[in-house]
Write a protein that holds these residues in place. Structure first.
Motif, short mmCIF file in Angstrom:
data_model
loop_
_atom_site.label_atom_id
_atom_site.label_comp_id
_atom_site.label_asym_id
_atom_site.label_seq_id
_atom_site.Cartn_x
_atom_site.Cartn_y
_atom_site.Cartn_z
N UNK A 122 34.55 45.15 34.69
CA UNK A 122 33.43 44.96 35.58
C UNK A 122 34.10 43.88 36.65
N UNK A 123 34.60 43.02 36.24
CA UNK A 123 35.25 41.92 37.35
C UNK A 123 36.10 42.50 38.33
N UNK A 124 36.51 43.54 38.48
CA UNK A 124 37.50 43.96 39.53
C UNK A 124 36.60 44.22 40.99
N UNK A 125 35.31 44.34 40.51
CA UNK A 125 34.43 44.69 41.53
C UNK A 125 33.88 43.22 42.29
N UNK A 126 33.93 42.25 41.78
CA UNK A 126 33.54 40.76 42.03
C UNK A 126 34.12 40.46 43.49
N UNK A 127 33.15 39.57 43.94
CA UNK A 127 33.62 38.84 45.22
C UNK A 127 34.65 37.63 44.91
N UNK A 128 35.85 37.73 45.22
CA UNK A 128 36.72 36.64 44.75
C UNK A 128 36.72 35.49 45.90
N UNK A 129 35.91 35.72 46.98
CA UNK A 129 35.85 34.68 47.79
C UNK A 129 35.08 33.10 47.23
N UNK A 131 34.90 30.35 44.65
CA UNK A 131 36.08 29.98 43.42
C UNK A 131 35.68 30.03 42.15
N UNK A 132 34.28 29.98 41.74
CA UNK A 132 33.79 29.97 40.23
C UNK A 132 33.93 31.51 40.03
N UNK A 133 33.74 32.46 40.84
CA UNK A 133 33.87 33.80 40.48
C UNK A 133 35.21 34.16 40.26
N UNK A 134 36.24 33.49 41.14
CA UNK A 134 37.60 34.05 41.10
C UNK A 134 38.00 33.51 39.62
N UNK A 135 37.99 32.36 39.40
CA UNK A 135 38.31 31.74 38.21
C UNK A 135 37.95 32.57 36.87
N UNK A 136 36.40 32.65 37.04
CA UNK A 136 36.35 33.65 35.75
C UNK A 136 37.00 35.03 35.67
N UNK A 137 36.87 35.56 36.93
CA UNK A 137 37.66 36.91 36.83
C UNK A 137 38.88 36.80 36.51
N UNK A 138 39.74 35.85 37.11
CA UNK A 138 41.14 35.72 36.45
C UNK A 138 41.13 35.63 35.09
N UNK A 139 40.24 34.73 34.75
CA UNK A 139 40.20 34.45 33.03
C UNK A 139 39.87 35.79 32.40
N UNK A 140 38.80 36.44 32.82
CA UNK A 140 38.72 37.82 32.04
C UNK A 140 39.90 39.01 32.22
N UNK A 141 40.55 38.81 33.44
CA UNK A 141 41.78 39.80 33.70
C UNK A 141 42.85 39.19 32.62
N UNK A 142 43.04 37.88 32.79
CA UNK A 142 44.12 37.53 31.77
C UNK A 142 44.02 37.51 30.32
N UNK A 143 42.72 37.64 29.86
CA UNK A 143 42.33 38.06 28.38
C UNK A 143 42.57 39.34 28.13
N UNK A 144 41.94 40.24 29.05
CA UNK A 144 42.25 41.71 28.89
C UNK A 144 43.76 42.30 28.81
#
Length: 169
Positions: A122-129, A131-144
């Motif tokens: 689900x993080x692929x559709x997040x707004x990465x502008x 910074x907190x969302x970007x860090x969390x999304x990158x963390x999820x993506x790295x884990x996956x």
């Protein structure tokens, strides 16, 4: 009890494991294994230990063997057999614990994998502008990303471990 007696008598004589090993013509690691209870000496070695430590075999074994027994080697071998059976039982318990740990590891991996499939990134559709969302999304993506690449190796290793342990148990 045998392991504690060997250690206590060795220290009482002021001998190091290395010195006792030299006198018995074994390696120091053998003495260490005896003192940790990981293995036991055979009956002939037990007689050698009793001579070097200047103590009766019955004291090493932790019980008094009556003088009425004619065959001391038979009594020693019976006691060693009991100790060996206890060591085998410990080894079986450790293998069973390892087996269940490996099974649990495989189940956890499968559960996480199913969870990742159900969530469908689900993080692929997040707004990465943000910074907190970007860090969390990158963390999820790295884990996956790491999970999908490393999990098959760990899962195959766990399954192979299960089969190897099941064969020995």
């Amino acid at each position: 009890m045998l392991n504690e007696n060997i250690k206590h008598l060795r220290k009482g004589k002021g001998l190091s494991q290395e010195e006792l090993a030299i006198r018995l013509n074994v390696v120091r690691q053998t003495i260490s294994k005896w003192e940790q209870g990981l293995s036991v000496p055979d009956s002939e070695m037990l007689l050698s230990i009793s001579e070097v430590l200047e103590t009766p075999v019955s004291t090493l074994l932790g019980e008094t063997i009556g003088e009425s027994q004619v065959d001391d080697l038979k009594a020693i071998s019976e006691k060693l057999e009991t100790i060996n059976l206890q060591l085998i039982q410990r080894k079986i318990v450790r293998r069973k614990i390892l087996l269940w740990v490996l099974i649990a590891l495989c189940m956890i991996i499968i559960t996480i994998f199913i969870g990742l499939i159900l969530f469908n990134s689900p993080y692929l559709g997040w707004n990465y502008s943000n910074p907190e969302t970007a860090v969390l999304g990158v963390t999820f993506h790295t884990f996956e990303w790491l999970f999908v690449r490393l999990t098959p190796i760990i899962l195959i290793g766990g399954i192979i471990g299960i089969f190897l342990i099941r064969r020995k148990v």
